[in-house]
Design a protein around this motif. Structure first.
Motif, short mmCIF file in Angstrom:
data_model
loop_
_atom_site.label_atom_id
_atom_site.label_comp_id
_atom_site.label_asym_id
_atom_site.label_seq_id
_atom_site.Cartn_x
_atom_site.Cartn_y
_atom_site.Cartn_z
N GLY A 77 0.94 -1.12 0.07
CA GLY A 77 0.07 0.03 0.05
C GLY A 77 0.75 1.29 -0.08
N PHE A 78 2.14 1.07 0.46
CA PHE A 78 2.86 2.35 0.53
C PHE A 78 4.41 1.80 -0.06
N ASP A 79 5.04 2.86 -0.81
CA ASP A 79 6.33 2.79 -1.06
C ASP A 79 7.34 3.07 -0.12
N LEU A 80 7.30 4.28 0.65
CA LEU A 80 8.05 4.59 1.56
C LEU A 80 7.40 4.97 2.85
N ALA A 81 8.14 4.62 4.06
CA ALA A 81 7.38 5.04 5.58
C ALA A 81 8.47 5.77 6.10
N GLN A 82 7.96 6.48 7.38
CA GLN A 82 8.73 7.33 8.30
C GLN A 82 8.52 7.07 9.50
N PRO A 83 8.63 5.52 10.21
CA PRO A 83 8.39 5.45 11.58
C PRO A 83 9.76 5.94 12.12
N SER A 84 9.51 6.06 13.56
CA SER A 84 10.81 6.22 14.42
C SER A 84 11.50 5.03 14.55
N GLN A 85 12.86 5.20 14.81
CA GLN A 85 13.88 3.89 14.72
C GLN A 85 13.42 3.08 15.82
N ASP A 86 12.73 3.31 16.99
CA ASP A 86 12.29 2.40 17.82
C ASP A 86 11.22 1.67 17.74
N ARG A 87 10.57 1.89 16.58
CA ARG A 87 9.31 1.38 16.19
C ARG A 87 9.64 0.26 15.03
N ILE A 88 10.78 -0.09 14.73
CA ILE A 88 11.18 -0.83 13.58
C ILE A 88 11.72 -2.09 13.91
N SER A 89 12.67 -2.37 14.40
CA SER A 89 13.21 -4.01 14.64
C SER A 89 12.14 -4.81 15.23
N SER A 90 11.31 -4.55 16.20
CA SER A 90 10.44 -5.33 16.90
C SER A 90 9.30 -5.76 15.72
N VAL A 91 8.78 -4.36 15.07
CA VAL A 91 7.56 -4.99 14.06
C VAL A 91 8.18 -5.59 12.85
N VAL A 92 9.55 -5.47 12.56
CA VAL A 92 9.99 -6.52 11.72
C VAL A 92 10.13 -8.06 11.96
N GLU A 93 10.58 -8.11 13.06
CA GLU A 93 10.60 -9.49 13.78
C GLU A 93 9.27 -10.09 13.81
N GLN A 94 8.17 -9.27 14.31
CA GLN A 94 6.89 -9.73 14.35
C GLN A 94 6.05 -9.99 13.32
N TYR A 95 6.23 -8.97 12.44
CA TYR A 95 5.26 -8.85 11.22
C TYR A 95 5.72 -8.69 10.07
N GLY A 96 7.27 -8.33 9.91
CA GLY A 96 7.89 -8.38 8.48
C GLY A 96 7.30 -7.48 7.49
N ILE A 97 6.94 -6.05 8.11
CA ILE A 97 6.48 -5.24 7.32
C ILE A 97 7.31 -4.27 6.55
N ALA A 332 27.78 12.84 17.97
CA ALA A 332 28.64 11.64 18.09
C ALA A 332 28.51 11.19 19.45
N ASN A 333 28.21 11.89 20.28
CA ASN A 333 27.93 11.37 21.85
C ASN A 333 26.38 11.23 22.30
N ILE A 334 25.62 11.46 21.45
CA ILE A 334 24.01 11.41 21.85
C ILE A 334 24.01 9.65 22.14
N ASN A 335 22.89 9.70 22.98
CA ASN A 335 22.25 8.45 23.51
C ASN A 335 20.95 8.37 22.70
N TRP A 336 20.85 7.54 21.64
CA TRP A 336 19.81 7.40 20.82
C TRP A 336 18.71 6.42 21.35
N TYR A 337 17.50 6.58 21.50
CA TYR A 337 16.58 5.79 21.72
C TYR A 337 16.41 4.43 20.99
N PRO A 338 16.79 3.35 21.77
CA PRO A 338 16.42 2.07 20.99
C PRO A 338 15.08 1.75 21.05
#
Length: 359
Positions: A77-97, A332-338
């Protein structure tokens, strides 16, 4: 005979026209993007279409809706999405979207390297990464340097000499930021609930002991800004936009990245599993991260992007803010939310409730 020839000629012409139209549609398809409000300015969409021939169809959304819509279509349904980085790996593992990113198809030289590596790391699943950084925001310190010159890190908000003059939120960023400031790595403890609970117990003790320093636990931006303007509060944990707004009013007040690292979120580009226009998707990512285009976005929205050289195209006041508060060494010193594992937020909520209730 002439009629037959004429009919054949008409068929050839019509067929040629239909073929040319189909070829044009294949060459210049519509790029379907699901993104946040403000992330796709019409001026940039028009410029992208003029350069590439791809038209862009935008659907405004948020993290929860992106996941819901893509789950319903299994990544279609879409060609490109813009999720936050902390909402990607878990949904890839669960749903493969989403599908892995082919970074060889991108001009990665125009992306801030520390931010790119952070997003690659935080979206890694089975050895493959699933996102490209786009927009980010940080939480650090907003300090009145004339009143509180020694505050450099989150833990300094607990210094008794600033009793009754500091403010922060009773939210998870305070637990995380204070933890990094005191030598912990909270994100590294996410995978061990028992160890994370021990960390939370320590933060509970620290923040209860530090309550005399707190003027107020702020819970909305207007309240925070007014308390700093009036100088009731001399230092607070807050976002860069708040600090820069106040700096324009009072040069003594400014945003400061903590020495242990600011906390930051990042919204990304991710490609749905069933994207039908990969060429357009990769072209759009490159286009939006091109320095002058990224600067156009930042000049309008004030949020930073992963474009390495966009700072050179910013309006003078906005450029000064980023040069002062978020230069490359700070990024370079930022703590990015996983990604936050299941159960962690509930544990944090119980700790925050105990801190709030303590006398």
């Amino acid at each position: 005979m002439k009629k037959v020839v004429l009919v054949l000629m008409v068929l050839v012409v019509v067929g040629g026209m239909l073929f040319a139209q189909a070829a044009a549609e294949t060459k210049n398809p519509v790029l379907r993007v699901i993104t946040w409000s403000g992330y796709a300015p019409q001026e940039l969409l028009d410029k992208f279409t003029a350069e590439t021939g791809y038209k862009v169809e935008v659907t405004l959304s948020n993290n929860e809706e992106m996941i819901s819509k893509l789950r319903a279509t299994r990544g279609g349904g879409f060609d490109l999405a813009q999720p936050s980085q902390d909402r990607i790996s878990s949904v890839v593992e669960q749903y493969g979207i989403y599908q892995p990113i082919d970074y060889t198809r991108l001009n990665t030289a125009q992306i801030d390297p520390s931010l790119l590596e952070a997003v690659k790391k935080n979206t890694l699943v089975d050895g493959k990464s699933y996102a490209v950084p786009h927009v980010y925001g940080t939480e650090g310190l907003v300090v009145n340097k004339a009143k509180a010159p020694d505050i450099k890190d989150f833990k300094d908000l607990l210094d008794p000499k600033y009793a009754g003059r500091v403010s922060y939120r009773l939210k998870r960023p305070t637990l995380i930021g204070m933890g990094f400031s005191l030598g912990y790595d909270p994100f590294a403890l996410y995978s061990d609930p028992a160890a994370y609970q021990k960390f939370l117990d320590e933060m509970e003790k620290v923040l209860i002991a530090g309550k005399p320093s707190v003027k107020t636990y702020w819970d909305n931006g207007d309240q925070l800004l007014q308390s700093l303007r009036s100088e009731e509060v001399w230092a607070a944990s807050a976002w860069e936009q708040a600090g820069w707004k106040l700096h324009s009013e009072n040069p003594n007040i400014d945003y400061l990245a903590p020495t242990s690292g600011a906390l930051a979120w990042v919204d990304t580009f991710a490609i749905p599993a069933k994207s039908e226009n990969l060429d357009a998707a990769y072209a759009y990512i490159d286009f939006m991260l091109r320095a002058e285009n990224a600067a156009f976005f930042t000049n309008r929205e004030t949020y930073g992007t992963a474009s390495k050289d966009a700072v050179n195209y910013l309006d003078p006041e906005i450029k000064a803010n980023f040069t002062r508060g978020l230069p490359p060494e700070v990024l370079a010193n930022i703590n990015w939310y996983p990604t936050v594992p299941a159960g962690i937020e509930e544990m944090e909520g119980k700790t925050l409730d105990k801190i709030k209730a303590a006398r």
